[in-house]
Design a protein around this motif. Structure first.
Motif: not given
Length: 324
Positions: A117-118, A304-309, A122-123
């Motif tokens: 994920v990270l 929410m964007e992190m959750l999508r990842y 991050h990119r």
């Protein structure tokens, strides 16, 4: 002139007074602000009445700030600057050009999901700062309730709930038995097309050495419940907080272990070294992988964007059987 009780100002009124001070007259300020002069004069009168102080004095060269007016404009400049900074920051957060994310994840899930994920997150969003709390599921529940984190990627027991936490369940993850490929236990299993692995009667495990995680961890809670329901007192040989360690040792023939089916895809066991066995569905030996949020909380767009990842990573890395 006494200040009116409950007097208040807004950014428009601050801008009016600031512009009048800059232009030196109401008429010039009205032209700059694109409003009618009488309307601006009335607004200034209301502001002065609400403050209980004159902000301007008339002079031959135009309007000049009084002492109260100078203090007002100085404060207006600071407030308008702060308000502008806030709008810019909110705009940046909305566009995900910056922001903060605080979330929790269990240690084992962190080991396998964070590398998926990270780096990509991050990119794409290099200026979003991330704070991660790695704890067990019970500790993450407490962190959510205390609002220390926005969300958590974790497991919960099937049927477990909380009035303070919302669980978005991805799938039910059945538990399977891991033994060495040449274990006598494996020879007692039978093939059943309804199960992904040969089916083992849990009674065949009663006297065998069990490798497991310590009391209190959720994997152990599932096992303790199953053994209690079946009246089996397990022969616990070894305990380790890291289930992958337990599973690797079971594959080496030290004993057997029971854990999530999804972890078989994550294990470092060499091909052909272990045999996985299914347990009867009636035992309800399973847990649920979920994303948990505080029931009365809210998630930012960055959250929410992190959750999508995470959802994408879970789908590709864990490869679970979906909930019926």
């Amino acid at each position: 002139m006494e200040a009116a009780e409950g007097a208040h100002v807004n950014d428009r009124e601050l801008t009016y007074v600031k512009t009048i001070a800059e232009e030196g007259s109401v008429s010039a300020a009205a032209r700059k602000l694109f409003i009618a002069q009488p309307s601006l004069s009335q607004s200034l009168q209301r502001i002065e009445e609400s403050l209980g102080a004159k902000l301007f004095a008339r002079t031959p060269s135009g309007l000049k700030l009084t002492q109260a007016g100078e203090k007002y404009v100085a404060m207006a400049n600071r407030v308008l600057k702060l308000y502008g900074d806030l709008l810019a920051e909110l705009s940046d957060m909305e566009s995900l050009s910056e922001g903060n994310i605080n979330f929790g994840i269990t240690r084992l899930l962190a080991k396998f999901l964070l590398p998926q994920v990270l780096p990509e997150f991050h990119r794409r969003y290099p200026n979003i700062k991330i704070s991660i709390l790695e704890k067990n599921s019970k500790e993450l529940d407490r962190a959510l309730t205390a609002c220390d984190i926005s969300f958590a990627v974790m497991h919960r027991l099937v049927g477990e709930g909380s009035r303070h936490i919302d669980y978005d369940v991805f799938w039910k993850d059945p538990f399977v038995v891991t033994v060495s490929a040449d274990s006598p236990i494996a020879r007692k299993a039978t093939n059943d097309p309804a199960y992904p692995y040969p089916l083992i009667d849990i009674r065949h495990l009663a006297d065998e050495p069990l490798l497991t995680v310590p009391y209190g961890q959720r994997i152990r809670q599932v096992l303790d419940t199953v053994f209690m329901q079946t009246g089996i007192r397990p022969n616990i040989l070894l305990e380790s907080r890291d289930y992958t360690t337990v599973q690797t040792l079971a594959a080496k023939g030290i004993g057997y272990t029971i854990g999530p089916q999804s972890y078989t895809a994550l294990s470092k066991i060499e091909p052909g070294e272990a045999q996985f066995l299914s347990l009867d569905n009636s035992l309800n030996a399973a847990w649920a992988l979920c994303i948990a949020t505080f029931a009365n909380g809210s998630l930012s767009r960055a959250d929410m964007e992190m959750l999508r990842y995470f959802e994408d990573a879970i789908a590709h890395v864990m490869e679970p059987d979906p909930l019926p």
